[in-house]
Scaffold this motif. Sequence first.
Motif, PDB file in Angstrom:
ATOM      1  N   GLU A   1       0.021  10.611   6.107  1.00  0.00           N
ATOM      2  CA  GLU A   1       0.476  11.190   7.374  1.00  0.00           C
ATOM      3  C   GLU A   1       1.865  10.666   7.742  1.00  0.00           C
ATOM      4  N   SER A   2       2.064   9.366   7.588  1.00  0.00           N
ATOM      5  CA  SER A   2       3.372   8.802   7.940  1.00  0.00           C
ATOM      6  C   SER A   2       4.472   9.316   7.008  1.00  0.00           C
TER       7      SER A   2
ATOM      8  N   GLN B   1       0.830  -1.213   0.000  1.00  0.00           N
ATOM      9  CA  GLN B   1       0.000   0.000   0.000  1.00  0.00           C
ATOM     10  C   GLN B   1       0.859   1.257   0.000  1.00  0.00           C
ATOM     11  N   ARG B   2       1.923   1.235   0.781  1.00  0.00           N
ATOM     12  CA  ARG B   2       2.802   2.410   0.819  1.00  0.00           C
ATOM     13  C   ARG B   2       3.487   2.608  -0.523  1.00  0.00           C
TER      14      ARG B   2
ATOM     15  N   ILE C   1       9.299  12.539   3.609  1.00  0.00           N
ATOM     16  CA  ILE C   1       9.509  12.168   2.201  1.00  0.00           C
ATOM     17  C   ILE C   1       8.497  12.819   1.253  1.00  0.00           C
ATOM     18  N   ILE C   2       7.451  13.406   1.810  1.00  0.00           N
ATOM     19  CA  ILE C   2       6.545  14.230   1.000  1.00  0.00           C
ATOM     20  C   ILE C   2       6.228  15.472   1.817  1.00  0.00           C
ATOM     21  N   LYS C   3       5.607  16.459   1.183  1.00  0.00           N
ATOM     22  CA  LYS C   3       5.234  17.669   1.903  1.00  0.00           C
ATOM     23  C   LYS C   3       3.748  17.924   1.815  1.00  0.00           C
ATOM     24  N   ARG C   4       3.192  18.396   2.907  1.00  0.00           N
ATOM     25  CA  ARG C   4       1.806  18.811   2.894  1.00  0.00           C
ATOM     26  C   ARG C   4       1.753  20.206   2.297  1.00  0.00           C
TER      27      ARG C   4
ATOM     28  N   ALA D   1      -8.940   4.961   5.000  1.00  0.00           N
ATOM     29  CA  ALA D   1      -8.187   5.131   6.234  1.00  0.00           C
ATOM     30  C   ALA D   1      -6.709   4.864   5.997  1.00  0.00           C
ATOM     31  N   THR D   2      -6.428   3.821   5.268  1.00  0.00           N
ATOM     32  CA  THR D   2      -5.039   3.478   4.988  1.00  0.00           C
ATOM     33  C   THR D   2      -4.359   4.582   4.199  1.00  0.00           C
TER      34      THR D   2
END
Lengths: 141, 141
Positions: free
Chosen positions: A59-60, A19-20, A66-69, A52-53
């Motif tokens: 979020e993780s 999934q990740r 490794i990513i930005k909001r 949910a996943t």
Amino acid sequence: MRDDVKDILRKHDLKATPQRIMVYGKLLELGHASADMIYTQLNKENPEMTVATTYNILESFVKAGIIKRLFSSTNKMFFDINTKPHCHIYTETGDHYTDLFDPKLTEIISDYLLSKKIRNFEIEDVSIEIVAKRKNEKNYK
Amino acid sequence: MRDDVKDILRKHDLKATPQRIMVYGKLLELGHASADMIYTQLNKENPEMTVATTYNILESFVKAGIIKRLFSSTNKMFFDINTKPHCHIYTETGDHYTDLFDPKLTEIISDYLLSKKIRNFEIEDVSIEIVAKRKNEKNYK
DNA sequence: CTTCATGCAAAACATTTGCAAAAAG
DNA sequence: CTTTTTGCAAATGTTTTGCATGAAG
């Protein structure tokens, strides 16, 4: 490429679950996307992917750096696969970001902000969103 | 002051209803606020104030250009009573904005962006959010 | 008067939670 | 094995809708 993603995840203490890998791959493909978009597209391709996943994973990833909001003027969460400093051109509708890599602008701003310490605050990040509208094809040369 | 607000509204073709006056006044008091905050506070003071009306009004104000919708990394709508170009210091929690009026920085950026036309886009507005954390009292002099 | 804004209650979204089952290392 | 992560379904919180009533100009 699948293996490259696994490496990136493990390097950041994130177990390399399928999934990740999917979420990271999708964001790699899209560049910028809302959580909702990512979920919808992945779920279409692979029906066992759940909301949910998707949110957990995003979020993780943000926590791991490794990513930005992204900042947005809609009420949805948007993410960016690119964590290096850059500006965005943000369309009026708020559903699309275009990267603007402009080392000079980025430099001007960070130099200025660093030189001028802001009393009582410690700067962590600077986000520059340029709100613009796309000119129609006829008007540009 | 009530009358000043009426004038502002009418100047922008907005009927000066009591609800609009309340919303504008509240944002004047708070500077920056979420739609939800504005609704909650006004409803406490005046129970007939409703959610839908609050959202309608904020939307009409943004369209009229008398307030600005803010960029945020939460998933709530935030608004700013100040429509002039300025930066924000945005706390990690995302629930508080501090204005940073820095004419020089604003000038540097707008000069730069204006000088460098961005192919295919017409710039409408630039939003600069500085993500920062408040230093604790002891650490600043 | 006429037009536009408000109030209400319900619907629509986006995001989060809690917990049992499954998978990663 | 042990620790995380996933999947589910329900809950939460915010924003939007549709429409009848009311108020502004």
